[in-house]
Scaffold this active site. Sequence first.
Site, short mmCIF file in Angstrom:
data_model
loop_
_atom_site.label_atom_id
_atom_site.label_comp_id
_atom_site.label_asym_id
_atom_site.label_seq_id
_atom_site.Cartn_x
_atom_site.Cartn_y
_atom_site.Cartn_z
N HIS A 1 0.88 -1.09 -0.09
CA HIS A 1 0.01 0.02 -0.17
C HIS A 1 0.83 1.25 0.14
O HIS A 1 0.30 2.50 -0.32
CB HIS A 1 -0.93 0.00 1.17
CG HIS A 1 -1.82 -0.87 1.14
ND1 HIS A 1 -3.39 -0.72 0.84
CD2 HIS A 1 -2.02 -2.33 1.18
CE1 HIS A 1 -4.11 -1.61 0.79
NE2 HIS A 1 -3.21 -2.93 1.11
N ASP B 1 3.60 9.74 -0.81
CA ASP B 1 2.58 8.75 -0.51
C ASP B 1 2.04 7.77 -1.52
O ASP B 1 2.19 8.00 -2.47
CB ASP B 1 1.42 9.64 -0.49
CG ASP B 1 0.10 9.57 0.78
OD1 ASP B 1 0.06 8.33 1.31
OD2 ASP B 1 -0.64 10.25 1.08
P1 ADQ Z 1 -2.98 6.20 4.83
O1 ADQ Z 1 -1.54 6.71 5.02
O2 ADQ Z 1 -3.66 5.95 6.08
O3 ADQ Z 1 -2.93 5.05 4.07
P2 ADQ Z 1 -5.01 7.64 2.84
O4 ADQ Z 1 -4.77 7.04 1.67
O5 ADQ Z 1 -5.23 9.08 2.77
O6 ADQ Z 1 -3.73 7.39 4.03
O7 ADQ Z 1 -5.94 7.16 3.80
C1 ADQ Z 1 -6.57 7.65 5.24
C2 ADQ Z 1 -7.91 7.17 5.42
O8 ADQ Z 1 -8.12 7.50 6.88
C3 ADQ Z 1 -8.80 7.85 4.40
O9 ADQ Z 1 -9.91 6.85 4.03
C4 ADQ Z 1 -9.48 8.97 5.41
O10 ADQ Z 1 -10.88 8.89 5.22
C5 ADQ Z 1 -9.41 8.42 6.59
N1 ADQ Z 1 -9.24 9.62 7.68
C6 ADQ Z 1 -8.14 10.55 7.59
N2 ADQ Z 1 -8.41 11.27 8.72
C7 ADQ Z 1 -9.18 10.93 9.47
C8 ADQ Z 1 -10.09 11.34 10.45
N3 ADQ Z 1 -9.78 12.41 11.22
N4 ADQ Z 1 -11.39 10.59 10.79
C9 ADQ Z 1 -11.70 9.69 10.15
N5 ADQ Z 1 -10.88 9.02 9.16
C10 ADQ Z 1 -9.90 9.81 8.62
C11 ADQ Z 1 -1.99 3.98 3.45
C12 ADQ Z 1 -1.07 4.55 2.47
C13 ADQ Z 1 -1.57 5.40 1.20
C14 ADQ Z 1 -2.73 4.40 0.66
C15 ADQ Z 1 -3.56 3.77 1.43
C16 ADQ Z 1 -4.30 2.69 0.87
O11 ADQ Z 1 -0.22 5.29 3.06
O12 ADQ Z 1 -0.85 6.09 0.47
O13 ADQ Z 1 -3.78 5.35 -0.18
O14 ADQ Z 1 -2.80 3.04 2.47
O15 ADQ Z 1 -3.49 1.84 0.00
#
Ligand code: ADQ
Length: 471
Positions: free
Chosen positions: A167, A376
């Site tokens: 991921h 990311d």
């Molecule tokens: P993350 O680094 O966690 O994931 P991201 O892809 O942005 O990053 O996902 C974050 C998730 O957390 C989103 O679904 C978002 O809605 C949720 N989120 C963020 N802040 C929140 C809050 N305050 N309250 C509730 N929910 C919140 C890792 C990798 C990424 C990749 C994903 C999936 O780092 O690059 O996109 O896995 O493969």
Amino acid sequence: MERDTEVSASFVVVANRLPVDRVVTDDGSVAWRTSPGGLVTALEPVMKKNEGAWVGWHGAPDETLDPFEDGGITIVPVPLSTNEVAEYYEGFSNATLWPLYHDVVAPPAFHREWWDAYVRVNRRFAERAAQVSDTGATVWVQDYQLQLVPQMLRELRPDLRIGFFLHIPFPPVELFQQLPWRRQISEGLLGADLIGFQLPGAAQNFLRLVRQRLSVQVRRDRVTLPDGHVARAKAYPISIDSRGFHDLARTPEVTARSHEIRRDLGSPKVMFLGVDRLDYTKGIKQRLRAFGELVAEGRLDPDEVVFVQVATPSRERVEEYRHLRDEIDMLVGRINGEAGRIGRSPLVYLHASFPREEMAAMYSAADVMVVTPLRDGMNLVAKEFVACRDGDNGALVLSEFAGAAYELKQAYKINPYDINDIKSTLELAANDSEANKARRMRTLRKQVFDNDISHWADSFLSDLDAEVSPE
Ligand code: ADQ
């Protein structure tokens, strides 16, 4: 390998965490609630059709639990001791691999005890997966915490079809080779039949690495090991349940909440929004600094604009993360302090996690979504914002260093290392004509709806299922 007599699944997901959280109900009894992540949503249909099992840690240390059923999925908890959480999870996974794979934006720590714990825990996951998999089953291993599992599992159960998906980014050879255990990790991954990455560039980094460093044959996306096993390495950009987010954002409750948010913010002309796990890879400091300077220079009027930054608490026992939290607290205080006025502050900072409904309301309320990671794998927040739009309005400011930039080409792109670039792009996104914004958003929406999470899971699983044709 002794098979489990109770569980025998033909589709098995192996991930660090289970897709369920333990909750204590009103009457004090303990229940499990499915966590609403995209991966669970995407895999649910496959899981139900195939007597699926999910192998993972349940989140509490020093506790061994028996498998149980939850919504048609067999949940197989893997125990971790307190010491293993510190060394395998917080240590090797999050203080060694995480920074190393994200362009070394923080220095990775290398400790031999952490590595030993990583090997031990990976073996435990592999053994548990081997025990619960039916003959010829498909096993899909997820992410950087479990990179040794494919090879370990193939040794235990050569009859299985093994997929792996990373991921996070896969770094260039020049960075990866810092890792004292680089050979073991590459060989661990090559145990899979199919290794999925977010971007073609990451798959290329991996192929280049194994070509240079291991005695294997590499042709296009195929790696042939000395024993004849073939592993393919390809890109499968992950996505979200686009329709689900869109529909959620259109419910009367979420629409009403979205209007309420804007009112509570003082009905600004422009609402900027940032949503991240509180992580040093996300470029939160850079974007806040850029916004603060725009306000201080009078290029954005604090009577007209507001920036809402939501940051989910994350990995708070890892030092680097505690330090970041303090830095951001200070920066927020300084920016609002320098705005020096009675009444509304230009920056609203929420250090909390919110339910999906509240997230959808914030995405709908915002005018400019600001996503500025230094690196990311993908960044789902960018896609969630696009899916929640009601028509072709709103603007997405997106870092070139997010995997999402590869697909979301019509976003307002920025280089997060260039504060002046962030500043001028924030200004442009806030003031651009409705026609320009609509033109960009139309393309973004099409991209996000055409390529949702089911599309991602289906393409990976059908490639994994396909027979490898002889060269
Ligand atoms: P993350 O680094 O966690 O994931 P991201 O892809 O942005 O990053 O996902 C974050 C998730 O957390 C989103 O679904 C978002 O809605 C949720 N989120 C963020 N802040 C929140 C809050 N305050 N309250 C509730 N929910 C919140 C890792 C990798 C990424 C990749 C994903 C999936 O780092 O690059 O996109 O896995 O493969």
